[in-house]
Motif scaffolding. Sequence first.
Motif, PDB file in Angstrom:
ATOM      1  N   CYS A  60       0.617  22.571  14.927  1.00  0.00           N
ATOM      2  CA  CYS A  60       0.416  22.380  16.367  1.00  0.00           C
ATOM      3  C   CYS A  60      -0.472  21.180  16.686  1.00  0.00           C
ATOM      4  N   SER A  61      -0.915  20.449  15.693  1.00  0.00           N
ATOM      5  CA  SER A  61      -1.920  19.403  15.918  1.00  0.00           C
ATOM      6  C   SER A  61      -1.499  18.333  16.923  1.00  0.00           C
TER       7      SER A  61
ATOM      8  N   CYS B 268       3.770  26.697  10.050  1.00  0.00           N
ATOM      9  CA  CYS B 268       2.444  26.143   9.794  1.00  0.00           C
ATOM     10  C   CYS B 268       1.887  26.550   8.422  1.00  0.00           C
TER      11      CYS B 268
ATOM     12  N   ARG C  47      -7.203  21.216  10.125  1.00  0.00           N
ATOM     13  CA  ARG C  47      -6.630  20.964  11.453  1.00  0.00           C
ATOM     14  C   ARG C  47      -5.604  19.830  11.427  1.00  0.00           C
ATOM     15  N   ALA C  48      -5.818  18.857  10.568  1.00  0.00           N
ATOM     16  CA  ALA C  48      -4.867  17.753  10.453  1.00  0.00           C
ATOM     17  C   ALA C  48      -3.527  18.236   9.906  1.00  0.00           C
ATOM     18  N   SER C  49      -3.529  19.341   9.159  1.00  0.00           N
ATOM     19  CA  SER C  49      -2.301  19.889   8.589  1.00  0.00           C
ATOM     20  C   SER C  49      -1.634  20.923   9.494  1.00  0.00           C
ATOM     21  N   ALA C  50      -2.287  21.299  10.569  1.00  0.00           N
ATOM     22  CA  ALA C  50      -1.747  22.326  11.461  1.00  0.00           C
ATOM     23  C   ALA C  50      -0.477  21.842  12.139  1.00  0.00           C
TER      24      ALA C  50
ATOM     25  N   CYS D  27      -6.689  28.771  10.265  1.00  0.00           N
ATOM     26  CA  CYS D  27      -6.734  28.776  11.723  1.00  0.00           C
ATOM     27  C   CYS D  27      -7.397  30.060  12.231  1.00  0.00           C
TER      28      CYS D  27
ATOM     29  N   PHE E 154     -10.345  16.919  14.065  1.00  0.00           N
ATOM     30  CA  PHE E 154      -8.955  16.935  13.649  1.00  0.00           C
ATOM     31  C   PHE E 154      -8.799  16.560  12.182  1.00  0.00           C
TER      32      PHE E 154
ATOM     33  N   ALA F 122      -2.854  13.384  16.887  1.00  0.00           N
ATOM     34  CA  ALA F 122      -4.229  13.864  16.994  1.00  0.00           C
ATOM     35  C   ALA F 122      -5.185  12.689  16.908  1.00  0.00           C
TER      36      ALA F 122
END
Length: 88
Positions: free
Chosen positions: A24-25, A50, A19-22, A56, A15, A9
């Motif tokens: 799917c990032s 996730c 979001r940084a831990s997702a 999310c 991000f 990312a």
Amino acid sequence: MPALRTVPAPDVPEFSGWRASAACSGLPPAVVFARRVADAEPALRACARCPVLRQCEESVAPATSWFDGVSAGRLWRNGRPVAVEGRR
């Protein structure tokens, strides 16, 4: 089908945080925002492991934003969950 390569990312504010831990990032946007089940499968598999599903869904708010793609473990099209066999 060739294996999908994940990309790191970018170092931009969107991000950071949850979001940084997702899971799917690092997936390509074409996978995360896919409209077809077959194309979205890598993102759906990522959701299964996730740690930030709740964040999310709260952030994307797929049902109220007419979202297309994968969010919180589901594939969405026009803000409605798409039935995916073998999934919730």
